[in-house]
Design an enzyme around this catalytic site. Structure first.
Site, short mmCIF file in Angstrom:
data_model
loop_
_atom_site.label_atom_id
_atom_site.label_comp_id
_atom_site.label_asym_id
_atom_site.label_seq_id
_atom_site.Cartn_x
_atom_site.Cartn_y
_atom_site.Cartn_z
N LYS A 81 0.85 -1.20 0.00
CA LYS A 81 0.00 0.00 0.00
C LYS A 81 0.89 1.25 0.00
O LYS A 81 1.88 1.30 0.74
CB LYS A 81 -0.90 -0.01 1.23
CG LYS A 81 -1.95 1.10 1.26
CD LYS A 81 -2.88 0.98 2.47
CE LYS A 81 -3.96 2.06 2.45
NZ LYS A 81 -4.89 1.94 3.59
N SER A 162 -9.93 2.20 2.47
CA SER A 162 -8.98 2.89 1.62
C SER A 162 -7.96 1.96 0.93
O SER A 162 -7.34 2.37 -0.05
CB SER A 162 -8.21 3.91 2.47
OG SER A 162 -7.37 3.25 3.39
N SER A 186 -10.44 0.18 6.73
CA SER A 186 -9.75 0.28 5.44
C SER A 186 -9.08 -0.99 4.95
O SER A 186 -8.65 -1.06 3.81
CB SER A 186 -8.71 1.41 5.49
OG SER A 186 -9.35 2.65 5.32
#
Lengths: 493, 95, 483
Positions: A81, A162, A186
């Site tokens: 990420k 997210s 997320s």
């Protein structure tokens, strides 16, 4: 030798075993995933691809494997990420303000994974600064969920957020696994939207050092994988006490994989009645009931519990998280790194830089956070929220006096389409209604795919555990995974 | 709480976010909407409840007083939008 | 007798409170492992944490906690066993995080006191409101470029103690005495080097004026005053400015002002025009700081003797005046030097020498007590020579100057130069006889009633003996001979 396209369909565990057995090499495995990244670029899962670094790293892994010095993640290609700072590789948080930021340091979690031998394919997209539940707030365009509706295969669906880029990368078989971070859901919500396993460990399990901060009292890193076993393997290579993070727990790292005993007989599973709000879809209700049945069949006992302050978790979160974010994001000021828009005075430079550098959702949260901390409102909003946060945590603590684990839905719906939400930001926030209470209490929460919606989209169930009892969560999830037998794949993968 | 344009302007200034005048109305509405949503907390009885600032169940860790870091100005300055002679540069500040 | 400034409308009283920022003596910063040395090349003592790179986190320096507690104990203050680090949010070019980690609602140290030693030997007590730990900001240089400010983050993250007094001071002298005493205590404790020129101690001065009996009026805060002399000057200027404002019918506004040392005046700070709203909240990257009573007691047990205790002991044990004792204890090294000199000797004589010829020589030569012009052992030796009548006080001054010049021991100088005083009655008698014989006319005048001539005869004998005649013996014999 396994066919190249098949290599991307392996689980992390199977790939690990295949590498050890020399059925294929880390370079082959990596190349197969790089090819998949090429084919799926339209999904926009990666912000920055690092195929050359990955192949270099894979070659090193092959050497280590050859010498029998393999780490727990040796040669396994993963997505990272783009919230984890990676030395020498651009780290953007999917914000214009960090568009060209190249960290001279490596986050502890990504360093741990690299030390374990993981091969990083690139940096995956996210909602800007991890603020969002759809990946639509990324400054570099939305990420597309590889799953399609049966009724309308042309509709482009969000992967959730997210950690949406990570979810899409793993679901579309571009990576065996990926890292996520979870502040209010997320990891878990995109895992649910993309048919994956995602675990947000206990606050303090994973070091936050080198992870771009959103809300410091909530942020936690965790793995996003295709199976529970994979999650256990990868989690073990991410966690660990870090003296550089004052909130990193000085606790021993268990063998998470060894916790998957398949035996949950006698466990008490809490079913919180407050997670059945008016208007919860039949589909989600039924999925949840099916989950309870699986647990019963495996010898566990469902117990109805009450978490009375559940409905206040969302408003609490939307005071606490923006307050912390407004302060955490003050460092993006155009002075030491990141975007600068010139101004004739220092203040003008700040205001122009930050207005140009931050997207709408981030600006909104900074403003709300600034307001709730400002003179005259601090007690009414911030302190009030901190008090309710304690009540929410106390609810869980009380429940865990009688139950071992809690089962809830992960999200109130399946993945939705790009542009199908209304303009009211609060509507979007409702996506996290089931995941936020766990975050506020700092507890481990795992989402696992438990079935498909009528329209063919994955749906997730959430397991919540006691602090630092990821092992029970993983053990129960493993049993449920076997019962659910979730084997669907996105069309075209 | 419903925010007016002046308040939005004030908090935008505190947060150093440039906001155009034609955005103020929209933002005021949106932020007011959010505040209304979070204000449902008022109905929770929190008498005698201590605010919870952290969920970490541990003591504040302390490090020894040793010089273990620094000494790499190039790294510190590498990403600077404007630098000169080992310094970061910003528009001139008048005190 | 209280200090007042006479205005056109009557007498004005001053109300002064000080916030002193004292750099904690430590090798590394409060929340990072970079160095704290003064004067390094720009941005060389900056870690990723100090530069507030994304994802960087603070970890507290245990020594800084100990230093803050030690200081609190030295100020006889309450130590709070739980304190909380909070973020003070504001934007400034040399504040990388966009917030300063400080302590707000829950400081580590609560109320205490400082006893001022006034020049007239009297004392006054000033209350301490609180002491908290916080990070220093970096440094902005505004004079390097026509349109740019230069930012150096070497100071960023250095540990500070902010020590806040109560508004208990009423004159510039008291404020100066407060800073002097506070500095002395911190240096005794070893918690701050007190080097104001290097910015290790900076004062923010809150000043207001009022007529006798009035409640407090609006105050102005004068930022970053960096010498004790400037503290007095700034207060004096600011008080007179406020009085002028009131007497011209105006109102003093609460504001931050800057002291311009070159002009000796204060002026409004443009950069601080905006009303601040610091939005303090507990730093979620840190946890509350919990101390145990045992920890505090252990630090307490290790405290050195502090200036007030030492002063009391000097007055009691050495029978020094409060004024002398106060001067001797201001610096620990001076007090130690004195005690070495005074050991086994007449303390008053030791005090006179340390504060007299010795201090004068030190000042004249620009030396320090750590690098003294004469060692304590040699100064003690000199006093011994006076005490055992080897030399007179007058010769001792001469010997002292030679000690400064040559670094030699006093006994060696006395022997080398033959300065040992003459105590042989016969020798003194014959010198006197010679002088009286040569000045028969003056002897007659003396005997005729001109008593003042006695001094003349003493001088002549001393001249004849090169000053070495024992003064007491000379007096005795001379009196007998003249009678």
């Amino acid at each position: 030798m396994t066919a190249m396209s098949d290599l991307t369909k392996l689980t992390l565990a199977a790939a690990r075993d295949g590498l050890k057995a020399k059925s294929f090499s880390a370079v082959e495995l990596t190349r197969a995933h790089i090819d998949a990244m090429d084919r799926n670029r339209a999904l926009n899962a990666f912000v920055t691809e690092t195929p050359d670094l990955a192949l270099e790293r894979a070659a090193l892994s092959d050497a280590k494997l050859g010498k029998g010095e393999a780490g727990a993640m040796e040669g396994l290609p993963i997505g990272m990420k783009d919230l984890f700072c990676t030395e020498g590789v651009r780290t953007t948080a999917c914000s214009r303000i960090l568009e060209n930021f190249v960290p001279p340091y490596e986050s502890t979690v990504s360093a741990n994974l690299k030390k374990a031998g993981a091969v990083v394919l690139g940096k995956t997209a996210l909602d800007e600064f991890a603020m969002g539940s759809s990946n639509m707030t990324s400054a570099f365009g939305p990420v597309i969920n590889p799953w399609k509706r049966k009724s309308d295969p042309s509709a482009r669906l969000v992967p959730g957020g997210s950690s949406g880029g990570s979810a899409t990368a793993v679901a579309a078989r571009m990576a065996l696994a990926a890292t996520g971070t979870d502040t209010g859901g997320s990891i878990r919500q995109p895992a649910a939207f993309c048919g994956l396993v995602g675990i947000k460990p206990t606050y303090g399990r994973c070091s936050r050092w080198g992870v771009v901060a959103f809300a410091s009292s909530l942020d936690q890193a965790g793995p996003m994988t295709r199976t529970v076993r994979d999650a256990a393997i990868m989690l073990g290579s991410m966690v660990g006490h870090d003296p550089k993070d004052s909130t990193s727990a000085p606790v021993a790292v268990p063998d998470f994989e060894a916790a998957l005993s398949g035996d949950i007989r006698g466990l008490k599973v809490g079913i919180p009645k407050e997670y059945r709000p008016d208007g919860l879809s039949d589909e989600i209700s039924k999925l949840w009931e099916a989950g309870v049945d699986m647990l019963k069949a495996a010898g566990a006992t469902p117990v109805e519990i009450s978490l009375p302050h559940t409905k206040y978790a969302l408003p609490t979160y939307y005071i606490v998280a923006p307050a912390e974010c407004s302060s955490n994001l003050a460092r993006y000021d155009g002075v030491r790194y990141g975007l600068r828009v010139e101004g004739s005075t220092l203040d003008e430079m700040y205001a122009k830089t930050r207005a140009a550098g931050f997207g709408e959702e981030v600006r909104r949260r900074i403003l709300i956070g600034t307001y709730v901390l400002s003179a005259g409102y601090y007690d009414a909003y911030y302190i009030k929220a901190q008090k309710v946060r304690r009540l929410i945590a106390d609810d869980f603590a009380k429940a865990f006096e009688t139950v071992d684990v809690i089962l809830t839905p992960t999200a109130p719906s399946a993945a939705f389409g790009l542009g199908e939400t209304d303009d009211n930001p609060v509507t979007m926030w409702l996506n996290d209604v089931f995941t936020i209470p766990t975050s506020l209490a700092g507890l481990p929460g795992l989402s696992l795919p438990a079935g498909l919606s009528a329209d063919g989209l994955p749906l997730g169930l959430q397991l919540i555990g006691r602090p630092f009892d990821e092992e029970t969560v993983l053990r129960v999830a493993d049993v449920m995974e076997r019962s659910a037998g979730f084997s669907a794949m996105p069309a075209g993968v | 709480m419903s925010l007016d344009k002046d308040t939005v302007r004030k908090i935008a200034n505190l947060a150093r976010l440039e906001v155009r005048d034609d955005e103020l109305n929209h933002l005021a509405g949106e932020l007011s909407n959010i505040l209304q949503f979070v204000e449902q907390l008022a109905e929770v009885n929190t008498d005698g409840v201590a605010p919870m600032t952290s969920v970490a169940h541990m003591e504040l860790p302390r490090r020894a007083d040793e010089v273990t870091d620094g000494g790499y100005p190039d790294k510190v300055l590498a990403n600077a939008p404007e630098r000169n002679d080992g310094f970061f540069l910003v528009p001139k500040v008048v005190e | 007798m209280s200090y007042v400034i006479q205005g056109e409308t009557g007498d004005w009283e001053l109300v002064i409170g000080l916030e002193v920022h004292a750099q904690i003596t430590s090798k590394s910063k409060l929340f990072s492992g970079s160095a704290t040395d003064f004067g390094a090349e720009p941005n060389t003592q900056v870690s990723l944490v100090d530069a507030a790179m994304p994802g960087m986190l603070p970890v507290i320096n245990e020594h800084c906690i100990e230093q803050a507690v030690r200081t609190g104990l030295g100020l006889k203050a309450k130590i709070n066993l739980t304190s909380v680090f909070a973020r003070k949010n504001y934007f400034y070019a040399d504040l990388p995080q966009g917030y300063q980690i400080s302590q707000y609602e829950y400081p580590v140290v609560g109320e205490g006191e400082v006893i001022l030693d006034m020049p007239d030997g009297s004392t006054r007590t000033v209350g301490i409101e609180r002491l908290h730990m916080e990070q220093d900001a970096g440094k902005s240089l505004h004079d390097q470029h026509p349109s740019k400010s230069f930012i150096d983050l070497n100071r960023s993250g250095v540990a500070l103690m902010e020590i806040v007094s109560k508004p208990d001071m009423r004159s510039p002298e008291e404020a100066a005495a407060y800073v002097t005493k506070l500095r002395s205590i911190l240096r005794y404790l070893g918690t701050c080097d007190g080097n104001m020129a290097e910015g290790s101690m900076r004062c923010d001065v809150n000043v207001s004026v009022r007529k006798a009996g009035e409640p407090y009026r609006t105050r102005a805060e004068i930022k970053n005053v960096n010498s004790i002399r400037f503290v007095s000057q700034a207060i004096d200027y600011e008080a007179r400015r406020q009085i002028d404002v009131y007497e011209e019918g105006g109102e003093v506004v609460q504001e931050t002002r800057l002291f311009d040392a070159a002009k000796g005046e204060t002026r409004s700070m443009r950069s601080k025009e905006h009303a601040h709203d610091y939005r303090y909240f507990p730093d979620p990257d840190l946890l509350p700081l919990n101390l145990t009573q045992d920890y505090v007691e252990a630090i307490k047990a290790g405290l050195p003797e502090l200036p007030d205790e030492k002063k009391a002991r000097f007055i009691g044990d050495y029978q020094l005046s409060p004024y002398d004792a106060g001067l001797l204890v201001a610096e620990q090294a001076t007090a130690d030097f004195f005690e070495t000199v005074a050991k086994g000797r007449d303390p008053k004589l030791a005090c006179n020498w340390v504060m007299g010829d010795f201090a004068a020589a030190m000042n004249r030569l620009g030396r320090t007590i750590e690098d003294p012009p004469v060692s304590a052992a040699n100064l003690g030796g000199l006093i011994d020579l006076i005490a055992d009548n080897t030399i007179s006080g007058r010769i001792a001054k001469e010997v002292f100057e030679l000690m400064v010049e040559t670094g030699k021991a006093p006994a060696d100088i006395v022997a080398e130069k033959g300065l040992k005083q003459v105590t042989d009655t016969g020798a003194i008698e014959s010198s006197i006889d010679a002088v009286l014989a040569a000045n028969a006319d003056k002897v007659a005048e003396y005997r005729g009633g001109k008593d003042k001539l006695f001094g003349f005869f003493v001088g002549q004998v001393m001249k004849a003996t090169a000053g070495k005649a024992n003064p007491a013996m000379l007096n005795d014999i001379l009196k007998k001979k003249l009678s």
